[in-house]
Design an enzyme around this catalytic site. Sequence first.
Site, short mmCIF file in Angstrom:
data_model
loop_
_atom_site.label_atom_id
_atom_site.label_comp_id
_atom_site.label_asym_id
_atom_site.label_seq_id
_atom_site.Cartn_x
_atom_site.Cartn_y
_atom_site.Cartn_z
N ASN A 264 75.49 -83.98 -52.48
CA ASN A 264 74.85 -83.39 -53.62
C ASN A 264 74.38 -82.04 -53.48
O ASN A 264 74.64 -81.01 -54.72
CB ASN A 264 73.51 -84.07 -53.79
CG ASN A 264 73.75 -85.61 -54.83
OD1 ASN A 264 74.38 -85.73 -55.56
ND2 ASN A 264 72.84 -86.37 -54.18
N GLU B 205 60.44 -82.52 -49.47
CA GLU B 205 60.05 -83.85 -49.08
C GLU B 205 59.01 -83.97 -48.22
O GLU B 205 59.05 -83.16 -47.14
CB GLU B 205 61.41 -84.67 -48.54
CG GLU B 205 61.22 -85.90 -48.49
CD GLU B 205 62.37 -86.75 -47.75
OE1 GLU B 205 62.63 -87.99 -47.42
OE2 GLU B 205 63.60 -86.04 -48.12
N GLU C 280 58.28 -86.80 -59.72
CA GLU C 280 59.00 -86.57 -58.50
C GLU C 280 58.32 -85.56 -57.79
O GLU C 280 58.56 -85.73 -56.49
CB GLU C 280 60.50 -86.05 -58.95
CG GLU C 280 61.48 -86.87 -59.36
CD GLU C 280 61.77 -88.02 -58.72
OE1 GLU C 280 62.05 -87.78 -57.44
OE2 GLU C 280 62.14 -89.23 -59.11
#
Length: 367
Positions: free
Chosen positions: A267, A229, A220
């Site tokens: 989340n 990100e 990831e």
Amino acid sequence: MARSVSAAVVTAALGISACLLTASPAQAATGAVTGLAGKCLDVAGADPADGTPVQLYDCNGTGAQQWTVGSDGTIRALGKCLDVTGNSTTDGAKVQLWSCTGGANQKWTVTAAHDIVNPQANKCLDVTDNNSANGSRIQIWSCSGGANQKWNAPTGNDGTPSGFVVSEAQFNQMFPNRNPFYTYSGLTAALSAYPGFANTGSDTVRKQEAAAFLANVSHETGGLVYVVEQNTANYPTYCDWSQPYGCPAGQSAYYGRGPLQLSWNFNYKAAGDALGIDLLGNPWQVENNASVAWKTGLWYWNTQRGPGSMTAHAAMVNGAGFGQTIRSINGSLECDGRNPAQVQSRVDAYQRFTQILGVSPGSNLYC
């Protein structure tokens, strides 16, 4: 690096990765375990009989205060184990000395935050009533961070907090090019949030779970290189305004961060609620605090099924295999032939990490 998910699924997967990409275990350590007021964990009367109370007492260097913290999760003195009375998991259950049985009530995790946790109960070793007087009984209690739950315990000869199966040297071998943000100390400090992680089952299972988690993390984050990100164009897309709490940190605040690239306002809300941290209001904590970042990854691993049928933790401790961890993290985009190259990347990392830990990867590696 963030996974696009249906906003209707409040605890859905975290973030797809757009970034592709033998050592011996820690030794047992023996010494005093000190706690409240600098006093020692002590076997009352130095009596090795089953059922002898464990208490707080002035440190005196006797065998009644010499504890061996083993890599098997036990803490021993006078040839017997630190034991939760009656196999209880309730607040206030007293701790005693008992013949070692291998039971879950005799397993402990010593964390970098100086907690000693019984994973079965998910509770901390605690001095009753915060009383520092000699003879104060030791019990288990819900972890509060109080001084009566903080202990200094001996560690392995490599300095690894006892109970974690990956040493700092092995961690560095796994991630030779890692971003300095992702510290080993941040990871070990986060372990107390989920004491069952990499601490359930046999030594083989515990090492396999640690390797599985770190392999998915490696995939990831491009080998623990990326903290946030990389595709900033995606940042405004992770706010689900249909949630009653909205996006108080801003439309573009909930992009992927951390070892499993936590994304979406729901989340951040769910992870923050579980961890007791305001991540909905201040999601930047995940990119500024290594321990918080690791905790978000452990939160997902231990509690969320994502597109799978079980949590990644359950997949490893129940023998379902590494492939099911992939399914729980990003199965809707990678499994069942959707993206075999991504799956292979995760499997390659897992096989490499199990080799470093000196354990078989097991079966069912693919999804």
